[in-house]
Design a protein around this motif. Structure first.
Motif, PDB file in Angstrom:
ATOM      1  N   THR A  97       0.834  -1.208   0.000  1.00 16.86           N
ATOM      2  CA  THR A  97       0.000   0.000   0.000  1.00 16.86           C
ATOM      3  C   THR A  97       0.867   1.255   0.000  1.00 16.86           C
ATOM      4  O   THR A  97       0.590   2.224  -0.717  1.00 16.86           O
ATOM      5  CB  THR A  97      -0.938   0.007   1.212  1.00 16.86           C
ATOM      6  N   LEU A  98       1.929   1.225   0.791  1.00 14.79           N
ATOM      7  CA  LEU A  98       2.857   2.354   0.817  1.00 14.79           C
ATOM      8  C   LEU A  98       3.545   2.507  -0.537  1.00 14.79           C
ATOM      9  O   LEU A  98       3.704   3.624  -1.044  1.00 14.79           O
ATOM     10  CB  LEU A  98       3.892   2.162   1.918  1.00 14.79           C
ATOM     11  N   GLN A  99       3.960   1.394  -1.125  1.00 12.72           N
ATOM     12  CA  GLN A  99       4.601   1.458  -2.436  1.00 12.72           C
ATOM     13  C   GLN A  99       3.670   2.098  -3.467  1.00 12.72           C
ATOM     14  O   GLN A  99       4.092   2.943  -4.267  1.00 12.72           O
ATOM     15  CB  GLN A  99       4.996   0.047  -2.900  1.00 12.72           C
ATOM     16  N   GLN A 100       2.417   1.729  -3.441  1.00  8.46           N
ATOM     17  CA  GLN A 100       1.448   2.301  -4.374  1.00  8.46           C
ATOM     18  C   GLN A 100       1.273   3.795  -4.123  1.00  8.46           C
ATOM     19  O   GLN A 100       1.150   4.589  -5.061  1.00  8.46           O
ATOM     20  CB  GLN A 100       0.109   1.572  -4.241  1.00  8.46           C
ATOM     21  N   TRP A 101       1.251   4.189  -2.833  1.00  7.50           N
ATOM     22  CA  TRP A 101       1.096   5.610  -2.525  1.00  7.50           C
ATOM     23  C   TRP A 101       2.285   6.409  -3.038  1.00  7.50           C
ATOM     24  O   TRP A 101       2.112   7.501  -3.613  1.00  7.50           O
ATOM     25  CB  TRP A 101       0.940   5.809  -1.021  1.00  7.50           C
ATOM     26  N   LEU A 102       3.494   5.884  -2.849  1.00  7.42           N
ATOM     27  CA  LEU A 102       4.683   6.585  -3.332  1.00  7.42           C
ATOM     28  C   LEU A 102       4.657   6.735  -4.851  1.00  7.42           C
ATOM     29  O   LEU A 102       4.967   7.809  -5.386  1.00  7.42           O
ATOM     30  CB  LEU A 102       5.948   5.837  -2.903  1.00  7.42           C
ATOM     31  N   ARG A 103       4.289   5.662  -5.556  1.00  5.57           N
ATOM     32  CA  ARG A 103       4.230   5.732  -7.022  1.00  5.57           C
ATOM     33  C   ARG A 103       3.174   6.734  -7.480  1.00  5.57           C
ATOM     34  O   ARG A 103       3.365   7.442  -8.466  1.00  5.57           O
ATOM     35  CB  ARG A 103       3.943   4.347  -7.601  1.00  5.57           C
ATOM     36  N   GLY A 104       2.048   6.797  -6.767  1.00  7.66           N
ATOM     37  CA  GLY A 104       1.005   7.743  -7.138  1.00  7.66           C
ATOM     38  C   GLY A 104       1.350   9.175  -6.792  1.00  7.66           C
ATOM     39  O   GLY A 104       0.965  10.111  -7.504  1.00  7.66           O
ATOM     40  N   ALA A 105       2.100   9.349  -5.699  1.00  6.43           N
ATOM     41  CA  ALA A 105       2.436  10.699  -5.255  1.00  6.43           C
ATOM     42  C   ALA A 105       3.550  11.317  -6.082  1.00  6.43           C
ATOM     43  O   ALA A 105       3.568  12.546  -6.290  1.00  6.43           O
ATOM     44  CB  ALA A 105       2.848  10.664  -3.781  1.00  6.43           C
ATOM     45  N   GLU A 106       4.469  10.514  -6.546  1.00  5.70           N
ATOM     46  CA  GLU A 106       5.676  11.038  -7.207  1.00  5.70           C
ATOM     47  C   GLU A 106       5.364  12.023  -8.348  1.00  5.70           C
ATOM     48  O   GLU A 106       5.954  13.121  -8.395  1.00  5.70           O
ATOM     49  CB  GLU A 106       6.544   9.878  -7.690  1.00  5.70           C
ATOM     50  N   PRO A 107       4.463  11.719  -9.285  1.00  2.36           N
ATOM     51  CA  PRO A 107       4.223  12.691 -10.366  1.00  2.36           C
ATOM     52  C   PRO A 107       3.421  13.916  -9.926  1.00  2.36           C
ATOM     53  O   PRO A 107       3.327  14.890 -10.672  1.00  2.36           O
ATOM     54  CB  PRO A 107       3.457  11.869 -11.406  1.00  2.36           C
ATOM     55  N   GLN A 108       2.849  13.871  -8.716  1.00  2.00           N
ATOM     56  CA  GLN A 108       1.994  14.971  -8.278  1.00  2.00           C
ATOM     57  C   GLN A 108       2.720  15.990  -7.410  1.00  2.00           C
ATOM     58  O   GLN A 108       2.226  17.114  -7.245  1.00  2.00           O
ATOM     59  CB  GLN A 108       0.797  14.423  -7.500  1.00  2.00           C
ATOM     60  N   VAL A 109       3.859  15.612  -6.839  1.00  2.00           N
ATOM     61  CA  VAL A 109       4.588  16.537  -5.973  1.00  2.00           C
ATOM     62  C   VAL A 109       5.718  17.190  -6.758  1.00  2.00           C
ATOM     63  O   VAL A 109       6.201  16.653  -7.750  1.00  2.00           O
ATOM     64  CB  VAL A 109       5.150  15.825  -4.726  1.00  2.00           C
ATOM     65  N   ARG A 110       6.134  18.362  -6.296  1.00  2.00           N
ATOM     66  CA  ARG A 110       7.240  19.043  -6.979  1.00  2.00           C
ATOM     67  C   ARG A 110       8.550  18.322  -6.753  1.00  2.00           C
ATOM     68  O   ARG A 110       9.385  18.209  -7.664  1.00  2.00           O
ATOM     69  CB  ARG A 110       7.344  20.491  -6.471  1.00  2.00           C
ATOM     70  N   ARG A 111       8.733  17.787  -5.526  1.00  2.00           N
ATOM     71  CA  ARG A 111       9.989  17.112  -5.208  1.00  2.00           C
ATOM     72  C   ARG A 111       9.719  15.907  -4.329  1.00  2.00           C
ATOM     73  O   ARG A 111       8.868  15.950  -3.439  1.00  2.00           O
ATOM     74  CB  ARG A 111      10.938  18.070  -4.459  1.00  2.00           C
ATOM     75  N   MET A 112      10.465  14.845  -4.589  1.00  2.00           N
ATOM     76  CA  MET A 112      10.420  13.664  -3.731  1.00  2.00           C
ATOM     77  C   MET A 112      11.844  13.173  -3.544  1.00  2.00           C
ATOM     78  O   MET A 112      12.592  13.018  -4.513  1.00  2.00           O
ATOM     79  CB  MET A 112       9.556  12.554  -4.328  1.00  2.00           C
ATOM     80  N   GLY A 113      12.216  12.941  -2.297  1.00  2.00           N
ATOM     81  CA  GLY A 113      13.573  12.492  -2.027  1.00  2.00           C
ATOM     82  C   GLY A 113      13.624  11.569  -0.833  1.00  2.00           C
ATOM     83  O   GLY A 113      12.622  11.342  -0.152  1.00  2.00           O
ATOM     84  N   SER A 114      14.799  11.038  -0.585  1.00  2.00           N
ATOM     85  CA  SER A 114      14.979  10.112   0.530  1.00  2.00           C
ATOM     86  C   SER A 114      16.179  10.528   1.355  1.00  2.00           C
ATOM     87  O   SER A 114      17.099  11.206   0.874  1.00  2.00           O
ATOM     88  CB  SER A 114      15.174   8.682   0.017  1.00  2.00           C
ATOM     89  N   VAL A 115      16.145  10.112   2.602  1.00  2.00           N
ATOM     90  CA  VAL A 115      17.275  10.296   3.509  1.00  2.00           C
ATOM     91  C   VAL A 115      17.766   8.914   3.899  1.00  2.00           C
ATOM     92  O   VAL A 115      16.982   8.046   4.269  1.00  2.00           O
ATOM     93  CB  VAL A 115      16.860  11.089   4.760  1.00  2.00           C
ATOM     94  N   CYS A 116      19.078   8.702   3.780  1.00  2.00           N
ATOM     95  CA  CYS A 116      19.684   7.450   4.225  1.00  2.00           C
ATOM     96  C   CYS A 116      19.050   6.261   3.493  1.00  2.00           C
ATOM     97  O   CYS A 116      18.847   6.289   2.284  1.00  2.00           O
ATOM     98  CB  CYS A 116      19.555   7.358   5.739  1.00  2.00           C
ATOM     99  N   SER A 117      18.705   5.213   4.216  1.00  2.00           N
ATOM    100  CA  SER A 117      18.177   3.998   3.598  1.00  2.00           C
ATOM    101  C   SER A 117      16.744   4.141   3.122  1.00  2.00           C
ATOM    102  O   SER A 117      16.174   3.208   2.566  1.00  2.00           O
ATOM    103  CB  SER A 117      18.275   2.820   4.575  1.00  2.00           C
ATOM    104  N   GLY A 118      16.137   5.322   3.296  1.00  2.00           N
ATOM    105  CA  GLY A 118      14.847   5.577   2.676  1.00  2.00           C
ATOM    106  C   GLY A 118      14.903   5.407   1.171  1.00  2.00           C
ATOM    107  O   GLY A 118      13.869   5.180   0.517  1.00  2.00           O
TER     108      GLY A 118
END
Length: 337
Positions: A97-118
């Protein structure tokens, strides 16, 4: 264009590394504080998000409080999403469910990034395929093995580039405090370099490190459990930077044939003798330039580069800036040629 408040959401989960979340958010919060001191409205609205609102236990044992569930968020209302890392990241790889949310959110936000092992969560969602990415140094081999479509860079602090349509939108950072460097780069892109430097001063940071800087100091000799002669060699190298550190010279010092020494370096350190020496020389040159101890030409000679152009090439490769730019950014009036 007038500034509007940007919503920054940091995604956390059980056994998250607390500093991965709190460090970057504090940078944005400190930017708000700096603006308030000048009578300006806040630039950022900060949100801690998790699968469910409420306390989330960190790997340190205390809890952070998520004020909202990511499942209820409209990604179109978010400016920036940061995915924190930590010991709990491996369990989240099975959270479809989280994976699906990330894939859906990515094209809608201006920026998406990770910290460390994120970064592993972004990679598992397929968002980093074909891109350069980094993560904590202890996870890079795992990331390279499990996500071969990702071009893993284990020798940089972050991959954010405000001038890039790709890396200005989707980016990663290395372990723990590199998330603070990433957040400062985001603030600089949003509000300008003077604001980023003001925030760094407020947080009592020595400097804002560029994204291309290595994750750890090459002058700290790595542990070599199975090769005591190599350990002795690694302690000797920093004292000989201006001299002959060719493969033959290193092999003679270590009392090994050159081919054997090369194999030992690859086994123990995952690199070649030549590349290791170059990293140590760049590290020493960086220290001299930041302390304003000599000109670029003198630094090049003292650290074994022979000519300033050789130093410039190595600096661009390891620091992503020229020696002059490094001295101007981090030094205290370094002498430049």
């Amino acid at each position: 264009m007038p500034l509007s408040t940007r919503t920054v959401a940091c995604l956390i989960y059980p056994d998250v590394m607390s500093l991965d979340a709190v460090g970057p958010l504090q940078v944005f919060g400190s930017a708000n504080a700096e603006r308030a001191g000048h009578g300006l409205p806040p630039a950022y609205a900060l949100r801690m998000v998790a699968e469910a609102a409420g306390p989330v236990t960190t790997s340190a044992g205390f809890a952070l409080v998520a004020d909202v569930s990511w499942a209820t968020l409209d990604p179109a209302q978010l400016d920036t999403v940061l995915v924190a890392g930590g010991d709990g990241v491996m369990a989240q790889l099975d959270n479809t469910t989280l994976q699906q949310w990330l894939r859906g959110a990515e094209p809608q936000v201006r920026r998406m990034g990770s910290v460390c092992s994120g970064a592993l969560l972004l990679a598992h969602a397929g968002l980093l395929d074909g891109l350069h990415a980094t993560t904590h140094w202890c996870r890079t081999d795992l990331m390279r093995r499990d996500y071969p479509a990702v071009q893993v860079d284990d020798d940089c602090l972050h991959t954010y580039d405000a001038a890039s349509a790709v890396y200005g939108h989707l980016f990663t950072s290395a372990g723990v405090t590199a998330g603070i460097d990433l957040a400062l780069a985001l603030v600089e892109a949003d509000l300008g370099r003077p604001m980023a430097l003001a925030v760094a001063r407020r947080l009592v940071m020595f400097m804002r490190r560029p994204g291309g800087q290595a994750q750890f100091s090459a002058l700290l000799a790595p542990e070599t459990r199975h090769a005591p002669r190599l350990a002795a060699l690694l302690e000797w190298i920093p004292s000989q930077l201006g001299g002959d550190l060719s493969l033959d010279a290193l092999a003679e010092q270590a009392c090994m044939p050159p081919r054997t020494l090369t194999r030992v370096f690859q086994r123990e350190l995952g690199t070649t003798p030549g590349r290791y020496v170059e990293r140590v020389r760049v590290e020493a040159a960086s220290n001299l330039l930041s302390q304003a101890q000599a000109s670029v030409s003198t630094v090049a000679r003292l650290c074994g580069f022979e000519h300033p152009e050789n130093l410039r090439r190595s600096f661009h490769k390891h620091r992503a800036v020229s020696p002059q730019a490094y001295a101007q950014r981090f030094g205290a009036g370094a002498l430049l040629d």
